[in-house]
Design a protein around this motif. Structure first.
Motif, PDB file in Angstrom:
ATOM      1  N   MET A   1     -19.363  12.558  -8.827  1.00  0.00           N
ATOM      2  CA  MET A   1     -19.790  11.657  -7.797  1.00  0.00           C
ATOM      3  C   MET A   1     -18.661  10.701  -7.386  1.00  0.00           C
ATOM      4  SD  MET A   1     -22.563  11.635  -6.325  1.00  0.00           S
ATOM      5  CE  MET A   1     -23.618  10.694  -5.416  1.00  0.00           C
ATOM      6  N   ASN A   2     -17.839  10.316  -8.371  1.00  0.00           N
ATOM      7  CA  ASN A   2     -16.736   9.416  -8.074  1.00  0.00           C
ATOM      8  C   ASN A   2     -15.756  10.052  -7.094  1.00  0.00           C
ATOM      9  OD1 ASN A   2     -17.625   7.327  -9.609  1.00  0.00           O
ATOM     10  ND2 ASN A   2     -16.475   7.894 -11.444  1.00  0.00           N
ATOM     11  N   TYR A   3     -15.532  11.375  -7.216  1.00  0.00           N
ATOM     12  CA  TYR A   3     -14.612  12.062  -6.305  1.00  0.00           C
ATOM     13  C   TYR A   3     -15.132  12.043  -4.863  1.00  0.00           C
ATOM     14  CZ  TYR A   3     -12.086  13.807 -10.333  1.00  0.00           C
ATOM     15  OH  TYR A   3     -11.333  13.898 -11.462  1.00  0.00           O
ATOM     16  N   VAL A   4     -16.428  12.234  -4.685  1.00  0.00           N
ATOM     17  CA  VAL A   4     -17.030  12.223  -3.338  1.00  0.00           C
ATOM     18  C   VAL A   4     -16.900  10.827  -2.740  1.00  0.00           C
ATOM     19  CG1 VAL A   4     -19.195  12.470  -2.040  1.00  0.00           C
ATOM     20  CG2 VAL A   4     -18.624  14.097  -3.859  1.00  0.00           C
ATOM     21  N   MET A   6     -14.719   8.502  -3.505  1.00  0.00           N
ATOM     22  CA  MET A   6     -13.313   8.220  -3.228  1.00  0.00           C
ATOM     23  C   MET A   6     -12.849   8.960  -1.974  1.00  0.00           C
ATOM     24  SD  MET A   6     -11.201   7.670  -6.767  1.00  0.00           S
ATOM     25  CE  MET A   6      -9.757   8.354  -6.126  1.00  0.00           C
ATOM     26  N   ALA A   7     -13.344  10.168  -1.760  1.00  0.00           N
ATOM     27  CA  ALA A   7     -12.970  10.933  -0.566  1.00  0.00           C
ATOM     28  C   ALA A   7     -13.487  10.226   0.695  1.00  0.00           C
ATOM     29  CB  ALA A   7     -13.510  12.355  -0.648  1.00  0.00           C
ATOM     30  N   LEU A   8     -14.740   9.770   0.672  1.00  0.00           N
ATOM     31  CA  LEU A   8     -15.312   9.045   1.814  1.00  0.00           C
ATOM     32  C   LEU A   8     -14.556   7.750   2.067  1.00  0.00           C
ATOM     33  CD1 LEU A   8     -19.162   9.503   1.330  1.00  0.00           C
ATOM     34  CD2 LEU A   8     -17.741  10.445   3.150  1.00  0.00           C
ATOM     35  N   LEU A   9     -14.257   7.031   0.996  1.00  0.00           N
ATOM     36  CA  LEU A   9     -13.525   5.791   1.137  1.00  0.00           C
ATOM     37  C   LEU A   9     -12.109   6.054   1.660  1.00  0.00           C
ATOM     38  CD1 LEU A   9     -13.933   2.776   0.691  1.00  0.00           C
ATOM     39  CD2 LEU A   9     -13.065   3.056  -1.635  1.00  0.00           C
ATOM     40  N   VAL A  11     -11.228   8.523   3.702  1.00  0.00           N
ATOM     41  CA  VAL A  11     -11.357   8.843   5.124  1.00  0.00           C
ATOM     42  C   VAL A  11     -11.530   7.561   5.931  1.00  0.00           C
ATOM     43  CG1 VAL A  11     -12.862   9.947   6.834  1.00  0.00           C
ATOM     44  CG2 VAL A  11     -12.238  11.181   4.747  1.00  0.00           C
ATOM     45  N   VAL A  12     -12.326   6.630   5.449  1.00  0.00           N
ATOM     46  CA  VAL A  12     -12.547   5.366   6.146  1.00  0.00           C
ATOM     47  C   VAL A  12     -11.229   4.597   6.260  1.00  0.00           C
ATOM     48  CG1 VAL A  12     -13.678   3.103   5.988  1.00  0.00           C
ATOM     49  CG2 VAL A  12     -14.987   5.177   5.571  1.00  0.00           C
ATOM     50  N   PHE A  13     -10.461   4.510   5.155  1.00  0.00           N
ATOM     51  CA  PHE A  13      -9.170   3.820   5.204  1.00  0.00           C
ATOM     52  C   PHE A  13      -8.190   4.516   6.147  1.00  0.00           C
ATOM     53  CE2 PHE A  13     -10.213   1.805   0.947  1.00  0.00           C
ATOM     54  CZ  PHE A  13     -10.339   0.535   1.480  1.00  0.00           C
ATOM     55  N   PHE A  14      -8.204   5.842   6.149  1.00  0.00           N
ATOM     56  CA  PHE A  14      -7.317   6.590   7.036  1.00  0.00           C
ATOM     57  C   PHE A  14      -7.651   6.302   8.505  1.00  0.00           C
ATOM     58  CE2 PHE A  14      -6.416  10.420   9.553  1.00  0.00           C
ATOM     59  CZ  PHE A  14      -5.049  10.485   9.381  1.00  0.00           C
ATOM     60  N   VAL A  15      -8.924   6.368   8.884  1.00  0.00           N
ATOM     61  CA  VAL A  15      -9.343   6.102  10.272  1.00  0.00           C
ATOM     62  C   VAL A  15      -9.008   4.659  10.646  1.00  0.00           C
ATOM     63  CG1 VAL A  15     -11.346   5.910  11.819  1.00  0.00           C
ATOM     64  CG2 VAL A  15     -11.120   7.884  10.304  1.00  0.00           C
ATOM     65  N   PHE A  16      -9.267   3.722   9.749  1.00  0.00           N
ATOM     66  CA  PHE A  16      -8.961   2.320  10.011  1.00  0.00           C
ATOM     67  C   PHE A  16      -7.455   2.129  10.211  1.00  0.00           C
ATOM     68  CE2 PHE A  16      -8.129  -2.070   8.468  1.00  0.00           C
ATOM     69  CZ  PHE A  16      -8.832  -2.746   9.446  1.00  0.00           C
ATOM     70  N   GLY A  17      -6.651   2.787   9.406  1.00  0.00           N
ATOM     71  CA  GLY A  17      -5.200   2.681   9.519  1.00  0.00           C
ATOM     72  C   GLY A  17      -4.687   3.278  10.823  1.00  0.00           C
ATOM     73  N   VAL A  18      -5.213   4.430  11.236  1.00  0.00           N
ATOM     74  CA  VAL A  18      -4.804   5.058  12.497  1.00  0.00           C
ATOM     75  C   VAL A  18      -5.168   4.153  13.667  1.00  0.00           C
ATOM     76  CG1 VAL A  18      -5.261   7.019  14.034  1.00  0.00           C
ATOM     77  CG2 VAL A  18      -4.844   7.423  11.608  1.00  0.00           C
ATOM     78  N   THR A  19      -6.325   3.521  13.597  1.00  0.00           N
ATOM     79  CA  THR A  19      -6.760   2.614  14.663  1.00  0.00           C
ATOM     80  C   THR A  19      -5.805   1.434  14.783  1.00  0.00           C
ATOM     81  OG1 THR A  19      -9.067   3.225  14.266  1.00  0.00           O
ATOM     82  CG2 THR A  19      -8.688   1.210  15.511  1.00  0.00           C
ATOM     83  N   LEU A  20      -5.415   0.823  13.664  1.00  0.00           N
ATOM     84  CA  LEU A  20      -4.493  -0.310  13.696  1.00  0.00           C
ATOM     85  C   LEU A  20      -3.133   0.095  14.257  1.00  0.00           C
ATOM     86  CD1 LEU A  20      -5.244  -2.127  10.308  1.00  0.00           C
ATOM     87  CD2 LEU A  20      -5.736  -2.924  12.611  1.00  0.00           C
ATOM     88  N   ILE A  21      -2.642   1.262  13.829  1.00  0.00           N
ATOM     89  CA  ILE A  21      -1.328   1.715  14.304  1.00  0.00           C
ATOM     90  C   ILE A  21      -1.379   2.029  15.793  1.00  0.00           C
ATOM     91  CG2 ILE A  21       0.370   3.587  14.116  1.00  0.00           C
ATOM     92  CD1 ILE A  21      -0.295   3.659  11.102  1.00  0.00           C
ATOM     93  N   SER A  22      -2.428   2.705  16.266  1.00  0.00           N
ATOM     94  CA  SER A  22      -2.517   3.042  17.698  1.00  0.00           C
ATOM     95  C   SER A  22      -2.684   1.786  18.547  1.00  0.00           C
ATOM     96  CB  SER A  22      -3.657   4.030  17.962  1.00  0.00           C
ATOM     97  OG  SER A  22      -4.898   3.440  17.703  1.00  0.00           O
ATOM     98  N   ASP A  23      -3.421   0.790  18.052  1.00  0.00           N
ATOM     99  CA  ASP A  23      -3.544  -0.474  18.788  1.00  0.00           C
ATOM    100  C   ASP A  23      -2.195  -1.172  18.905  1.00  0.00           C
ATOM    101  OD1 ASP A  23      -6.227  -0.171  19.272  1.00  0.00           O
ATOM    102  OD2 ASP A  23      -6.891  -1.541  17.676  1.00  0.00           O
ATOM    103  N   ALA A  24      -1.398  -1.093  17.868  1.00  0.00           N
ATOM    104  CA  ALA A  24      -0.078  -1.730  17.898  1.00  0.00           C
ATOM    105  C   ALA A  24       0.867  -1.000  18.837  1.00  0.00           C
ATOM    106  CB  ALA A  24       0.504  -1.777  16.490  1.00  0.00           C
ATOM    107  N   LEU A  25       0.787   0.343  18.859  1.00  0.00           N
ATOM    108  CA  LEU A  25       1.677   1.134  19.715  1.00  0.00           C
ATOM    109  C   LEU A  25       1.302   1.043  21.197  1.00  0.00           C
ATOM    110  CD1 LEU A  25       2.139   4.385  17.592  1.00  0.00           C
ATOM    111  CD2 LEU A  25       3.825   2.602  18.011  1.00  0.00           C
TER     112      LEU A  25
END
Length: 179
Positions: A1-4, A6-9, A11-25
Motif C-alpha cells: 500500500m505504501n508503494y501505491v 508514494m506513486a500517487l504522491l 505524480v502530484v508533485f510531478f504535475v505541480f512541478g511542471v505547472t510551476l516551471i511552465s508558469d515561469a517560462l
C-alpha cells in the motif's frame, strides 16, 4: 500500500512541478486596462439635421404606373395571406383586413387590437403610398415597437406590385401619386 501511496504522491508533485516551471517560462503580465481601444471616425457634420434617419429604400412612385396588379395579388396572398384578409367586409385575422387600406387611417380598423407603437405612430396619419412603401420594406424599422413579425420586402418592384394590388382593393382606387 505504501508503494501505491508514494506513486500517487509522486505524480502530484510531478504535475505541480511542471505547472510551476511552465508558469515561469510562459509568464504574461496582465494589462493595466482591459480591452482594446477602438478608433471611431468623427461624425459627418455636413448632413443637415432633417436628413432621413430611417432605413434606405427606393421610392416606388415611378414604378406604380407600370406595376403588375396580378403579380402583386399573387405575392400578397403568399406573403400576407396567412395573417391578413383581402376581402371587402372580411374578418380580421392575426392582422387587420387590408381591403381599402390605401388612404385609410393608420391603426384605423375598428375592432382590431393594434400595438401601442402603431397607434402612437399613426396618430393623425394615413396609409399613403410612401407609408406603405416604408412599412412593407421593413415594418419594425418603419414603426419601432410594432408587433408585426414580418421581415419585409426588399425588392422595390415587388413592393410596387403589392401596393398596386392593395390600391385595387377599393370601391374607388386612390389616385396615383403625381396625377
Amino acid at each position: 500500500m505504501n508503494y501505491v501511496f508514494m506513486a500517487l504522491l509522486g505524480v502530484v508533485f510531478f504535475v505541480f512541478g511542471v505547472t510551476l516551471i511552465s508558469d515561469a517560462l510562459y509568464y504574461s503580465p496582465s494589462p493595466k486596462a482591459q480591452g482594446y481601444a477602438i478608433e471611431v471616425a468623427e461624425a459627418d457634420t455636413d448632413k443637415p439635421d432633417d436628413a432621413p434617419k430611417g432605413p434606405a429604400y427606393d421610392p416606388i412612385a415611378p414604378l406604380l404606373a407600370s406595376a403588375d396588379v396580378d403579380k402583386g395579388g399573387n405575392v400578397s396572398k403568399k406573403k400576407c395571406g396567412a395573417c391578413h384578409n383581402f376581402n371587402e367586409g372580411g374578418k380580421n385575422k392575426v392582422g387587420p383586413v387590408l381591403y381599402g387600406v390605401l388612404n385609410r387611417a393608420i391603426a384605423g380598423v375598428d375592432g382590431f387590437g393594434y400595438s401601442g407603437a402603431l397607434k402612437a405612430y399613426g396618430d393623425g396619419k394615413a396609409w399613403t403610398y410612401a407609408e406603405l412603401n416604408g412599412f412593407l420594406f421593413k415594418p419594425k424599422a418603419h414603426v419601432k415597437g410594432t408587433s408585426m413579425g414580418f421581415a419585409g420586402i426588399k425588392k422595390t418592384q415587388e413592393r410596387a406590385d403589392i401596393i398596386a394590388y392593395l390600391r385595387s382593393l377599393a370601391a374607388e382606387p386612390a389616385a396615383l401619386p403625381g396625377s
